[in-house]
Design a protein around this motif. Structure first.
Motif, PDB file in Angstrom:
ATOM      1  N   SER A  73       0.847  -1.184   0.000  1.00  0.00           N
ATOM      2  CA  SER A  73       0.000   0.000   0.000  1.00  0.00           C
ATOM      3  C   SER A  73       0.887   1.239   0.000  1.00  0.00           C
ATOM      4  O   SER A  73       1.873   1.305   0.728  1.00  0.00           O
TER       5      SER A  73
ATOM      6  N   GLY B 189      -7.605   0.223  -6.716  1.00  0.00           N
ATOM      7  CA  GLY B 189      -7.606  -0.182  -5.315  1.00  0.00           C
ATOM      8  C   GLY B 189      -8.412   0.741  -4.425  1.00  0.00           C
ATOM      9  O   GLY B 189      -9.035   0.300  -3.461  1.00  0.00           O
TER      10      GLY B 189
ATOM     11  N   ILE C 198      -8.052  -1.495  -1.486  1.00  0.00           N
ATOM     12  CA  ILE C 198      -7.169  -2.639  -1.676  1.00  0.00           C
ATOM     13  C   ILE C 198      -5.754  -2.098  -1.893  1.00  0.00           C
ATOM     14  O   ILE C 198      -5.569  -1.175  -2.698  1.00  0.00           O
TER      15      ILE C 198
END
Length: 345
Positions: A200, A313, A322
């Motif tokens: 991330s 995401g 995500i």
């Protein structure tokens, strides 16, 4: 170095085609950029977006755009370019179609050093943010040297498959060490590490942009400047030496630059893999193998891939998201298996 090294001019038709592809990629990045800016729980209309960009928006709109979304999108563009060009250099220098800073363990080495720094300093303090790329470079550089030493065989050089397997083994060891280190972390730092490992993009403020920008601005043009040298190195060590290239010195410089790009990108993005694999391969298919065109195309494709993955995401499970690394892996892992199946040992 002799002037004739890598001096063969590009085919005019191929050059025009390559420049057209590069122009199309820039337009696509701009389109995805505009869509990504408006992706989130709070939407901005095109008119509101334009007004905010020119300083005519409300305080809330300026906070959303300039403090939350723009830094993250800029970082996604920068790390995509950095990881893709890093992979292109490694594929060219090692003449290994499967070389990638994530697969070879370079990212894991950088991540281990980042985790060690985070273990002793809060991630929100100013100093470690600017030190992170340098610390990651040390870890990535040591890992690259270890992989090279283990994969190198006297009188044989480096086998592509041996290099790949060595990198995978070293990456597994580094990942195991990171998991062990998580046992001593407090809950806040553990959450950071879990976010980092998932890929991330955690550095979402302008100070992270400033910590990454010098590495991209210096190393990326340097590698593109060395495109002609990379064309010669791609022919093999014996041929490159015959053409007058200082092979060992050029390989070391290019690999150091590639490791620097990967380390700096990983330091602020987390464990995002496969960008350095997919970007160069797609670029080679679109513009050909000449590095004068392939390197810029790789950078743009890497940026397009990461910014699109980050947008998906953030959009697909709103208001949750995500991790970008998972979205990229969904695309990159099947492509890696495809390339592995096609590679001859």
């Amino acid at each position: 170095m002799k002037k004739n090294i890598g001096s063969a001019s590009l085919n005019p038709a191929r050059t025009r085609h390559g420049l057209t592809v590069i122009a199309v990629l820039i337009v696509l990045i701009l389109i995805v950029f505009m869509i990504s800016v408006n992706t989130g729980h709070i939407r901005l209309t095109p008119l509101e977006l334009l007004r905010t960009l020119f300083g005519q928006g409300t305080d809330k709109q300026e906070l959303i755009l300039f403090d939350f979304r723009l830094p993250r999108i800029v970082i996604a563009v920068l790390i995509g370019a950095g990881l893709a060009v890093s992979g292109a250099v490694m594929q060219g220098v090692f003449r290994n179609a499967l070389a990638d800073p994530g697969i070879l363990g370079i990212n894991a080495g950088a991540g281990l050093m980042v985790m060690l720094l985070v273990s002793f300093y809060p991630t929100t303090s100013a100093a470690p943010v600017y030190v992170l790329p340098l610390v990651a470079f040390v870890g990535a550089g040591c890992t690259a040297a270890l992989i090279y030493a283990l994969a190198y065989k006297r009188h044989q050089g480096i086998s592509p498959i041996r290099l790949l397997l060595t990198g995978v083994a070293v990456a597994a060891g580094m990942s195991a060490a990171m998991i062990v280190l998580t046992l001593r972390l407090d809950p806040d730092k553990y959450q950071f590490v879990a976010t980092w490992l998932a890929g991330s993009i955690w550095g979402t403020s302008w100070k992270f942009v400033l910590s990454l920008l010098p590495w991209i601005v210096i190393l990326l043009p340097y590698i593109i400047y060395k495109a002609r040298v990379m064309n010669v190195l791609h022919l093999g060590e014996h041929t490159a030496t015959g053409l007058g290239a200082a092979v060992t010195r050029e390989q070391f410089r290019l690999l150091a630059a590639a490791v620097g790009l990967a380390a700096a990108s990983v330091a602020v993005s987390g464990g995002i893999g496969f960008v350095g694999l997919v970007g160069p391969h797609l670029a080679r298919r679109l513009v050909g193998p000449q590095h004068q065109l392939m390197l810029p195309a790789s950078a743009l494709l890497g940026s397009l891939l990461v910014i699109t993955a980050d947008m998906i995401g953030r959009w697909i499970l709103q208001p949750s998201e995500i991790p970008t690394g998972i979205v990229v892996a969904v695309i990159g892992a099947p492509y890696f298996l495809y390339l592995l199946a096609r590679t001859k040992s």
